[in-house]
Motif scaffolding. Structure first.
Motif, PDB file in Angstrom:
ATOM      1  N   ASP A 216     -33.713  48.064  39.625  1.00  0.00           N
ATOM      2  CA  ASP A 216     -35.057  48.489  39.932  1.00  0.00           C
ATOM      3  C   ASP A 216     -36.198  47.594  39.254  1.00  0.00           C
ATOM      4  O   ASP A 216     -37.349  47.968  39.608  1.00  0.00           O
ATOM      5  CB  ASP A 216     -35.020  49.964  39.188  1.00  0.00           C
TER       6      ASP A 216
ATOM      7  N   SER B  95     -25.902  48.952  37.864  1.00  0.00           N
ATOM      8  CA  SER B  95     -26.917  49.797  38.482  1.00  0.00           C
ATOM      9  C   SER B  95     -26.202  51.039  39.411  1.00  0.00           C
ATOM     10  O   SER B  95     -26.538  52.005  39.427  1.00  0.00           O
ATOM     11  CB  SER B  95     -27.671  48.990  39.521  1.00  0.00           C
ATOM     12  N   ASP B  96     -25.111  50.669  39.874  1.00  0.00           N
ATOM     13  CA  ASP B  96     -24.220  51.563  40.623  1.00  0.00           C
ATOM     14  C   ASP B  96     -23.497  52.600  39.547  1.00  0.00           C
ATOM     15  O   ASP B  96     -23.382  53.760  39.984  1.00  0.00           O
ATOM     16  CB  ASP B  96     -23.034  50.807  41.542  1.00  0.00           C
TER      17      ASP B  96
ATOM     18  N   GLY C  25     -33.335  56.462  28.985  1.00  0.00           N
ATOM     19  CA  GLY C  25     -33.962  57.061  30.265  1.00  0.00           C
ATOM     20  C   GLY C  25     -33.904  55.480  31.179  1.00  0.00           C
ATOM     21  O   GLY C  25     -34.262  55.666  32.428  1.00  0.00           O
ATOM     22  N   GLU C  26     -33.559  54.316  30.514  1.00  0.00           N
ATOM     23  CA  GLU C  26     -33.550  53.184  31.179  1.00  0.00           C
ATOM     24  C   GLU C  26     -32.609  52.310  30.660  1.00  0.00           C
ATOM     25  O   GLU C  26     -32.462  52.395  29.261  1.00  0.00           O
ATOM     26  CB  GLU C  26     -34.844  52.646  31.315  1.00  0.00           C
TER      27      GLU C  26
ATOM     28  N   GLN D  55     -37.605  59.468  28.418  1.00  0.00           N
ATOM     29  CA  GLN D  55     -38.648  58.676  29.083  1.00  0.00           C
ATOM     30  C   GLN D  55     -38.877  57.324  28.446  1.00  0.00           C
ATOM     31  O   GLN D  55     -39.406  56.156  28.805  1.00  0.00           O
ATOM     32  CB  GLN D  55     -39.725  59.522  29.794  1.00  0.00           C
TER      33      GLN D  55
ATOM     34  N   GLY E 181     -38.334  62.082  23.725  1.00  0.00           N
ATOM     35  CA  GLY E 181     -38.108  62.126  25.303  1.00  0.00           C
ATOM     36  C   GLY E 181     -37.253  61.124  25.794  1.00  0.00           C
ATOM     37  O   GLY E 181     -37.563  59.722  25.367  1.00  0.00           O
TER      38      GLY E 181
ATOM     39  N   VAL F 155     -24.849  54.059  36.909  1.00  0.00           N
ATOM     40  CA  VAL F 155     -25.817  54.954  36.112  1.00  0.00           C
ATOM     41  C   VAL F 155     -26.938  55.453  37.046  1.00  0.00           C
ATOM     42  O   VAL F 155     -27.393  54.854  37.917  1.00  0.00           O
ATOM     43  CB  VAL F 155     -26.443  54.184  34.919  1.00  0.00           C
ATOM     44  N   PRO F 156     -27.476  56.589  36.915  1.00  0.00           N
ATOM     45  CA  PRO F 156     -28.242  57.393  37.509  1.00  0.00           C
ATOM     46  C   PRO F 156     -29.745  56.987  37.020  1.00  0.00           C
ATOM     47  O   PRO F 156     -30.658  57.148  37.860  1.00  0.00           O
ATOM     48  CB  PRO F 156     -28.192  58.935  37.350  1.00  0.00           C
ATOM     49  N   VAL F 157     -29.884  56.231  36.035  1.00  0.00           N
ATOM     50  CA  VAL F 157     -31.308  55.763  35.380  1.00  0.00           C
ATOM     51  C   VAL F 157     -31.625  54.431  36.016  1.00  0.00           C
ATOM     52  O   VAL F 157     -30.705  53.602  36.309  1.00  0.00           O
ATOM     53  CB  VAL F 157     -31.512  55.886  34.037  1.00  0.00           C
ATOM     54  N   PRO F 158     -33.001  54.070  35.979  1.00  0.00           N
ATOM     55  CA  PRO F 158     -33.428  52.719  36.504  1.00  0.00           C
ATOM     56  C   PRO F 158     -32.789  51.654  35.504  1.00  0.00           C
ATOM     57  O   PRO F 158     -32.567  51.764  34.193  1.00  0.00           O
ATOM     58  CB  PRO F 158     -35.017  52.754  36.222  1.00  0.00           C
ATOM     59  N   VAL F 159     -32.383  50.437  36.044  1.00  0.00           N
ATOM     60  CA  VAL F 159     -31.731  49.303  35.469  1.00  0.00           C
ATOM     61  C   VAL F 159     -32.664  48.006  35.570  1.00  0.00           C
ATOM     62  O   VAL F 159     -33.135  47.691  36.718  1.00  0.00           O
ATOM     63  CB  VAL F 159     -30.376  48.912  36.160  1.00  0.00           C
TER      64      VAL F 159
END
Lengths: 257, 219
Positions: free
Chosen positions: A226, A197-198, A172-173, A124, A122, A200-204
């Motif tokens: 994040d 960060s701008d 996922g990150e 995550q 996964g 990618v859609p996942v947390p950085v």
């Protein structure tokens, strides 16, 4: 009421001891990983990251043992990275009690490994760690390249393109470390952090260069991270995790107090 | 001796769920045996049952069905055994999920599992990262023994890209906000479910497991 920004103390572990180097050399001993992880948990760390910088595979078992001990006592998310090369490495660390696995060099040598890992366990739990260094000259537009082997080997791969590709493959990150800043205590590379960060859609997670509590605030506000990761400011008792969180809260950042 | 069955269907990190329950049991000074198992008889005989889960729902449901755990979940819930679903183990209790191009789930609760991605798109929310990862506040929507000694709006740890939407909003035990307000807790009779991970939520999470061990499944 919303999601808190995270503070993540990072423990570089070598042969079962926490160490910290400056720009990946000049390593200092900072103590027992289990004891330090427990202290950070009590101080309010949101997660803990372990980077295994042990050189030989013999001593990997030491890391598994460290993770097992921490996971039995500390009930917050644990990330383990460093030397993760196979699905079996991941499974061992997850079984030992890790929640997320950091993949760094192995992703560069074999990007499909990230895909395989994300499909199996996964997204995550798959964190792709990116070590980036600025390669553009002063009068050129910003450009960062990814490096492997603790920042020693250039790869020719653009850091932003790489981050996007890794998310495509199931990361996922993103744990983003500026090689220029790591261990310098002059603050995150904010341009690099916000660019990734701008993109990618996942947390950085921003990493590399924290020396003052203001740097953590800047990582969130200007770097758009994040989560912020730091090692030496916590290990050597300059600041507690609690002080760092209070400082961020005072600066108007939502944190878990 | 109390027995807790943590249903093992081969997905994810059950070690931390089992450890957290053991830790909570020590704090209560009770004698608890935690069984990580997919053995039908052991699950049916347990005093408390936990359905955990991480990863993709289709793989989870595939294993749940292959191991015959689907029928066992229906049976223990019908028998009144205190039952806790966690994360994907909560989502699996709904009728179906949008994940993996549509996945049939257990149908313990009427309702569906939706993706943040599509809801964010509908609502033109552009700057929120997916997964929803980290510590968010949990607003308690009902009085429940599972909330004992946990303050309203306490923070719990989340990591997920899909969220549940039950048809009957009366069954919502808790909500959080991430761009919009969504269900993070479900409760009906002897069933309680959380989208967050109590085993990763430090004091509040351990308290929730302690509450689960103390709960007889009645309201």
């Amino acid at each position: 009421m919303s999601l808190a920004k995270r503070i993540i103390p990072c423990l570089d572990v070598k042969d079962g001891r926490v160490v910290k180097g400056v720009q990946f050399v000049d390593i200092r001993d900072a103590g027992d990983p289990v004891e330090i992880a427990r202290r950070y948990d009590l101080e309010g760390a949101d997660e803990i990251t372990f980077l295994d910088i042990t050189a030989t595979s013999d001593n990997r078992d030491t890391m598994v043992h460290v993770v097992e001990q921490v996971a039995g006592q500390v009930f917050i998310p644990l990330t383990v990275g460093g030397g993760i090369r196979t699905v079996e490495d991941i499974r061992r660390m997850l079984n030992a009690g890790a929640d997320k696995i950091g993949i760094n060099s192995a992703a560069v040598f074999n990007p499909k490994f990230v895909k395989e890992a994300a499909e199996k366990f996964g997204s995550q739990c798959i964190v792709v760690a990116i070590d980036a260094k600025k390669v553009s000259a002063k009068n050129e537009p910003d450009k960062w390249e990814i490096f492997t082997h603790g920042g020693r080997k250039p790869t020719g791969i653009d850091a932003i393109d790489w981050a996007i590709k890794m998310v495509d493959y199931g990361a996922g990150e993103i744990l983003l470390t500026s090689m220029d800043r790591d261990g310098t205590k002059i603050g995150f590379d904010l341009e690099l952090t916000s660019a990734i960060s701008d993109a990618v859609p996942v947390p950085v997670i921003a990493s590399g260069g924290v020396g003052k509590l203001e740097h953590l605030v800047a990582g969130i506000k200007q770097g758009k991270a994040d989560a912020v990761l730091a090692a030496s400011i916590f290990h050597f008792g300059e600041f507690t995790v609690g002080e760092a969180k209070q400082h961020m809260a005072d600066a108007g950042i939502e944190v878990r107090l | 001796m109390t027995t807790v069955a943590v249903i093992d269907y081969g997905m994810g990190n059950l070690h931390s769920v089992a450890k957290a329950i053991e830790h909570a049991s020590e704090s209560l000074q009770t004698n608890t045996q935690v069984l990580v198992t997919h053995d039908h008889d052991r699950i049916l005989a347990a005093d408390h049952v936990v359905l955990p889960g991480v990863g993709a729902i289709r793989d989870c449901m595939g294993e749940i069905n292959r191991l015959g755990v689907d029928k066992i979940v229906h049976q223990v819930i019908a028998a009144g055994t205190p039952f806790l679903g966690v994360c994907v183990g909560m989502q699996a209790l709904l009728e179906n999920s949008d994940e993996n191009d549509g996945t049939e789930c257990l149908g313990i609760f009427n309702g569906h599992v939706h993706s943040f991605a599509s809801t964010f798109k509908e609502q033109s929310l552009t700057d929120l990262k997916i997964p929803h990862m980290g510590w968010n506040q949990v607003k308690q929507r009902i009085d429940h023994p599972m909330w004992h000694n946990i303050s309203d709006c306490a923070r719990f740890y989340f990591v997920h890209s899909y969220y549940t939407q039950p048809d009957d909003t009366q069954l919502i035990a808790a909500t959080s906000e991430y761009g919009f307000e969504f269900c993070v807790g479900l409760a009906r009779d002897n069933v309680f479910a959380t989208q967050f991970h109590p085993e990763k939520s430090q004091h509040a999470g351990l308290q929730l497991y302690a509450n689960f061990l103390s709960w007889n499944g009645k309201l």
